[in-house]
Design a protein around this motif. Structure first.
Motif, PDB file in Angstrom:
ATOM      1  N   TYR A 144      46.556  83.360   2.184  1.00 64.55           N
ATOM      2  CA  TYR A 144      47.124  84.668   2.476  1.00 64.55           C
ATOM      3  C   TYR A 144      46.582  85.264   3.761  1.00 64.55           C
ATOM      4  O   TYR A 144      45.532  84.873   4.257  1.00 64.55           O
ATOM      5  CB  TYR A 144      46.817  85.638   1.334  1.00 64.55           C
ATOM      6  CG  TYR A 144      47.300  85.176  -0.007  1.00 64.55           C
ATOM      7  CD1 TYR A 144      46.420  84.565  -0.901  1.00 64.55           C
ATOM      8  CD2 TYR A 144      48.620  85.341  -0.390  1.00 64.55           C
ATOM      9  CE1 TYR A 144      46.861  84.123  -2.131  1.00 64.55           C
ATOM     10  CE2 TYR A 144      49.058  84.905  -1.627  1.00 64.55           C
ATOM     11  CZ  TYR A 144      48.184  84.300  -2.483  1.00 64.55           C
ATOM     12  OH  TYR A 144      48.621  83.867  -3.707  1.00 64.55           O
ATOM     13  N   LEU A 145      47.300  86.255   4.257  1.00 64.53           N
ATOM     14  CA  LEU A 145      46.789  87.099   5.331  1.00 64.53           C
ATOM     15  C   LEU A 145      45.615  87.900   4.791  1.00 64.53           C
ATOM     16  O   LEU A 145      45.688  88.472   3.708  1.00 64.53           O
ATOM     17  CB  LEU A 145      47.884  88.052   5.803  1.00 64.53           C
ATOM     18  CG  LEU A 145      47.478  89.121   6.811  1.00 64.53           C
ATOM     19  CD1 LEU A 145      47.255  88.506   8.182  1.00 64.53           C
ATOM     20  CD2 LEU A 145      48.531  90.222   6.888  1.00 64.53           C
ATOM     21  N   MET A 146      44.540  87.912   5.558  1.00 58.75           N
ATOM     22  CA  MET A 146      43.394  88.743   5.183  1.00 58.75           C
ATOM     23  C   MET A 146      43.086  89.698   6.325  1.00 58.75           C
ATOM     24  O   MET A 146      43.207  89.335   7.493  1.00 58.75           O
ATOM     25  CB  MET A 146      42.176  87.894   4.854  1.00 58.75           C
ATOM     26  CG  MET A 146      42.257  87.263   3.482  1.00 58.75           C
ATOM     27  SD  MET A 146      40.639  86.911   2.780  1.00 58.75           S
ATOM     28  CE  MET A 146      40.017  88.546   2.460  1.00 58.75           C
ATOM     29  N   THR A 147      42.680  90.890   5.965  1.00 61.26           N
ATOM     30  CA  THR A 147      42.444  91.926   6.959  1.00 61.26           C
ATOM     31  C   THR A 147      41.109  92.638   6.725  1.00 61.26           C
ATOM     32  O   THR A 147      40.621  92.697   5.597  1.00 61.26           O
ATOM     33  CB  THR A 147      43.575  92.967   6.927  1.00 61.26           C
ATOM     34  OG1 THR A 147      43.732  93.453   5.575  1.00 61.26           O
ATOM     35  CG2 THR A 147      44.893  92.385   7.386  1.00 61.26           C
ATOM     36  N   TRP A 148      40.566  93.151   7.802  1.00 61.73           N
ATOM     37  CA  TRP A 148      39.417  94.052   7.757  1.00 61.73           C
ATOM     38  C   TRP A 148      39.893  95.425   8.221  1.00 61.73           C
ATOM     39  O   TRP A 148      40.600  95.541   9.221  1.00 61.73           O
ATOM     40  CB  TRP A 148      38.285  93.575   8.652  1.00 61.73           C
ATOM     41  CG  TRP A 148      37.485  92.445   8.108  1.00 61.73           C
ATOM     42  CD1 TRP A 148      37.629  91.121   8.393  1.00 61.73           C
ATOM     43  CD2 TRP A 148      36.386  92.542   7.197  1.00 61.73           C
ATOM     44  NE1 TRP A 148      36.707  90.384   7.701  1.00 61.73           N
ATOM     45  CE2 TRP A 148      35.914  91.230   6.963  1.00 61.73           C
ATOM     46  CE3 TRP A 148      35.752  93.592   6.537  1.00 61.73           C
ATOM     47  CZ2 TRP A 148      34.853  90.942   6.113  1.00 61.73           C
ATOM     48  CZ3 TRP A 148      34.694  93.315   5.694  1.00 61.73           C
ATOM     49  CH2 TRP A 148      34.244  92.007   5.489  1.00 61.73           C
ATOM     50  N   HIS A 149      39.441  96.454   7.511  1.00 60.71           N
ATOM     51  CA  HIS A 149      39.767  97.826   7.829  1.00 60.71           C
ATOM     52  C   HIS A 149      38.469  98.612   7.885  1.00 60.71           C
ATOM     53  O   HIS A 149      37.437  98.166   7.383  1.00 60.71           O
ATOM     54  CB  HIS A 149      40.668  98.436   6.748  1.00 60.71           C
ATOM     55  CG  HIS A 149      41.930  97.663   6.509  1.00 60.71           C
ATOM     56  ND1 HIS A 149      43.168  98.141   6.862  1.00 60.71           N
ATOM     57  CD2 HIS A 149      42.144  96.444   5.958  1.00 60.71           C
ATOM     58  CE1 HIS A 149      44.090  97.249   6.519  1.00 60.71           C
ATOM     59  NE2 HIS A 149      43.488  96.203   5.975  1.00 60.71           N
ATOM     60  N   TYR A 168      36.101  97.606   5.010  1.00 62.06           N
ATOM     61  CA  TYR A 168      36.703  97.014   3.815  1.00 62.06           C
ATOM     62  C   TYR A 168      37.474  95.752   4.190  1.00 62.06           C
ATOM     63  O   TYR A 168      38.181  95.732   5.202  1.00 62.06           O
ATOM     64  CB  TYR A 168      37.692  97.971   3.165  1.00 62.06           C
ATOM     65  CG  TYR A 168      37.128  99.293   2.716  1.00 62.06           C
ATOM     66  CD1 TYR A 168      37.077 100.381   3.573  1.00 62.06           C
ATOM     67  CD2 TYR A 168      36.668  99.464   1.409  1.00 62.06           C
ATOM     68  CE1 TYR A 168      36.572 101.600   3.166  1.00 62.06           C
ATOM     69  CE2 TYR A 168      36.166 100.676   0.984  1.00 62.06           C
ATOM     70  CZ  TYR A 168      36.124 101.743   1.867  1.00 62.06           C
ATOM     71  OH  TYR A 168      35.619 102.955   1.453  1.00 62.06           O
ATOM     72  N   CYS A 169      37.387  94.724   3.366  1.00 57.44           N
ATOM     73  CA  CYS A 169      38.293  93.602   3.508  1.00 57.44           C
ATOM     74  C   CYS A 169      39.424  93.766   2.495  1.00 57.44           C
ATOM     75  O   CYS A 169      39.272  94.458   1.482  1.00 57.44           O
ATOM     76  CB  CYS A 169      37.583  92.264   3.301  1.00 57.44           C
ATOM     77  SG  CYS A 169      36.726  92.056   1.726  1.00 57.44           S
ATOM     78  N   TRP A 215      41.226  95.061  -2.621  1.00 52.79           N
ATOM     79  CA  TRP A 215      40.239  95.519  -1.645  1.00 52.79           C
ATOM     80  C   TRP A 215      38.829  95.135  -2.079  1.00 52.79           C
ATOM     81  O   TRP A 215      38.509  95.102  -3.277  1.00 52.79           O
ATOM     82  CB  TRP A 215      40.299  97.046  -1.516  1.00 52.79           C
ATOM     83  CG  TRP A 215      41.557  97.547  -0.907  1.00 52.79           C
ATOM     84  CD1 TRP A 215      42.735  97.830  -1.547  1.00 52.79           C
ATOM     85  CD2 TRP A 215      41.782  97.847   0.472  1.00 52.79           C
ATOM     86  NE1 TRP A 215      43.677  98.281  -0.651  1.00 52.79           N
ATOM     87  CE2 TRP A 215      43.117  98.296   0.602  1.00 52.79           C
ATOM     88  CE3 TRP A 215      40.986  97.771   1.626  1.00 52.79           C
ATOM     89  CZ2 TRP A 215      43.675  98.682   1.830  1.00 52.79           C
ATOM     90  CZ3 TRP A 215      41.534  98.150   2.842  1.00 52.79           C
ATOM     91  CH2 TRP A 215      42.861  98.598   2.944  1.00 52.79           C
ATOM     92  N   GLY A 216      37.983  94.890  -1.077  1.00 54.85           N
ATOM     93  CA  GLY A 216      36.573  94.753  -1.342  1.00 54.85           C
ATOM     94  C   GLY A 216      35.973  96.117  -1.644  1.00 54.85           C
ATOM     95  O   GLY A 216      36.644  97.157  -1.527  1.00 54.85           O
ATOM     96  N   GLN A 217      34.683  96.122  -2.001  1.00 54.55           N
ATOM     97  CA  GLN A 217      34.051  97.364  -2.451  1.00 54.55           C
ATOM     98  C   GLN A 217      33.643  98.273  -1.291  1.00 54.55           C
ATOM     99  O   GLN A 217      33.293  99.433  -1.508  1.00 54.55           O
ATOM    100  CB  GLN A 217      32.809  97.045  -3.316  1.00 54.55           C
ATOM    101  CG  GLN A 217      31.556  96.674  -2.544  1.00 54.55           C
ATOM    102  CD  GLN A 217      31.468  95.202  -2.192  1.00 54.55           C
ATOM    103  OE1 GLN A 217      32.472  94.482  -2.161  1.00 54.55           O
ATOM    104  NE2 GLN A 217      30.245  94.757  -1.904  1.00 54.55           N
TER     105      GLN A 217
END
Length: 114
Positions: free
Chosen positions: A32-37, A94-95, A104-106
């Protein structure tokens, strides 16, 4: 249980580096596409970097040339290497992965002192 577990972050002086990790459990990150915010106090959450299943990457203009997103398929983990950090990079990071829903990650605090 499907979840993203983040590690890394902390306090660093301007110009320093940090690496964030996002380990996936119960889901294969390379699929999948993974993102960092990130979200700074009083501001909206913003997209920082992304990596597609094919390995293509994209970055926000504010971090281009300083941050690098990468993926280790064997460890089922995505990383965000952050170099030349600035005080304005201070935020909770957040990832996120989106199979059929947003996961979402924590969140991890990154603080850059001037």
């Amino acid at each position: 249980q499907v979840r993203l577990v983040q590690s890394g972050g902390g306090l660093v002086q301007a110009g320093g580096s940090l690496r964030l990790s996002c380990e996936a459990n119960g889901i294969i990150v390379r699929t999948y596409l993974m993102t960092w915010h990130r979200q700074a106090p009083g501001k909206q959450r913003e997209l920082v970097a992304s990596i597609t299943s094919g390995g293509s990457t994209n970055y926000a203009d504010s971090v281009k040339g300083r941050f690098t997103i990468s993926r280790d398929n064997a460890k089922n983990t995505v990383y965000l290497q952050m170099n030349s950090l600035k005080p304005e990079d201070t935020a909770v990071y957040y990832c996120m992965i989106r199979p059929s829903f947003e996961l979402w990650g924590q969140g991890t605090q990154v603080t850059v002192s001037s």
